[in-house]
Motif scaffolding. Structure first.
Motif, PDB file in Angstrom:
ATOM      1  N   LEU A  44       0.866  -1.180   0.000  1.00 28.97           N
ATOM      2  CA  LEU A  44       0.000   0.000   0.000  1.00 28.97           C
ATOM      3  C   LEU A  44       0.899   1.226   0.000  1.00 28.97           C
ATOM      4  O   LEU A  44       1.591   1.488   0.975  1.00 28.97           O
ATOM      5  N   ALA A  45       0.924   1.949  -1.104  1.00 23.39           N
ATOM      6  CA  ALA A  45       1.769   3.132  -1.212  1.00 23.39           C
ATOM      7  C   ALA A  45       0.903   4.380  -1.059  1.00 23.39           C
ATOM      8  O   ALA A  45       0.067   4.678  -1.901  1.00 23.39           O
ATOM      9  N   TYR A  46       1.112   5.066   0.034  1.00 21.02           N
ATOM     10  CA  TYR A  46       0.363   6.273   0.362  1.00 21.02           C
ATOM     11  C   TYR A  46      -1.128   6.073   0.115  1.00 21.02           C
ATOM     12  O   TYR A  46      -1.761   6.800  -0.645  1.00 21.02           O
ATOM     13  N   PRO A  47      -1.710   5.074   0.761  1.00 20.16           N
ATOM     14  CA  PRO A  47      -3.093   4.689   0.448  1.00 20.16           C
ATOM     15  C   PRO A  47      -4.151   5.516   1.166  1.00 20.16           C
ATOM     16  O   PRO A  47      -3.944   6.024   2.255  1.00 20.16           O
ATOM     17  N   LEU A  48      -5.277   5.581   0.520  1.00 21.06           N
ATOM     18  CA  LEU A  48      -6.491   6.083   1.160  1.00 21.06           C
ATOM     19  C   LEU A  48      -7.102   4.859   1.848  1.00 21.06           C
ATOM     20  O   LEU A  48      -7.420   3.871   1.199  1.00 21.06           O
ATOM     21  N   LEU A  77       3.385  -0.956   4.080  1.00 15.42           N
ATOM     22  CA  LEU A  77       2.729   0.344   4.034  1.00 15.42           C
ATOM     23  C   LEU A  77       3.798   1.407   3.832  1.00 15.42           C
ATOM     24  O   LEU A  77       4.718   1.530   4.636  1.00 15.42           O
ATOM     25  N   ALA A  78       3.703   2.149   2.739  1.00 19.28           N
ATOM     26  CA  ALA A  78       4.678   3.199   2.444  1.00 19.28           C
ATOM     27  C   ALA A  78       3.983   4.552   2.458  1.00 19.28           C
ATOM     28  O   ALA A  78       2.898   4.702   1.912  1.00 19.28           O
ATOM     29  N   ARG A  79       4.628   5.521   3.094  1.00 20.57           N
ATOM     30  CA  ARG A  79       4.108   6.876   3.124  1.00 20.57           C
ATOM     31  C   ARG A  79       5.228   7.837   2.756  1.00 20.57           C
ATOM     32  O   ARG A  79       6.395   7.530   2.925  1.00 20.57           O
ATOM     33  N   ALA A  80       4.863   9.015   2.319  1.00 23.29           N
ATOM     34  CA  ALA A  80       5.848  10.044   1.996  1.00 23.29           C
ATOM     35  C   ALA A  80       5.261  11.407   2.336  1.00 23.29           C
ATOM     36  O   ALA A  80       4.076  11.637   2.137  1.00 23.29           O
TER      37      ALA A  80
END
Length: 105
Positions: A44-48, A77-80
């Protein structure tokens, strides 16, 4: 579409990872809830993870609830960056460590 990719002879159909990003994160819910044996992970890359306020979304598309169902597929889970205050709290709060984090199957 997933079955079409798995049917391709260049793909190991028993070792597939699905990648969802941004608003597509809502589509991860079914896979998180009941992962088939060939699904080796979900990214999940920067998911809603919950719909924006005012969006009418079928309860089937709520990844946050699907995570609580106890599925055991490995999850990345990736966030930026930093989320704007106008984004749903569930998206901003995804920086909290998911309950299943660290399990690599």
């Amino acid at each position: 579409m997933v079955e079409q990719v798995r049917a391709d002879p260049r793909v190991d159909a028993e070792r597939v990872v699905l990648w969802f990003f941004s608003g597509g994160g809502l589509f991860a819910a079914d896979w998180l809830r009941s992962a088939p044996p060939w699904l080796r992970g979900i990214a999940l890359a920067y998911p809603l993870l919950l719909p924006f306020p005012g969006w009418e979304v079928d309860t089937r598309f709520l990844p946050v609830e699907a995570l609580a169902s106890g599925g055991d597929v490995p999850l990345v889970l990736a966030r930026a960056g930093q989320d704007p205050r106008s984004w749903p709290a569930s998206t901003r709060s995804s920086r909290r460590r998911p309950r299943r984090a660290g399990r690599c199957g």
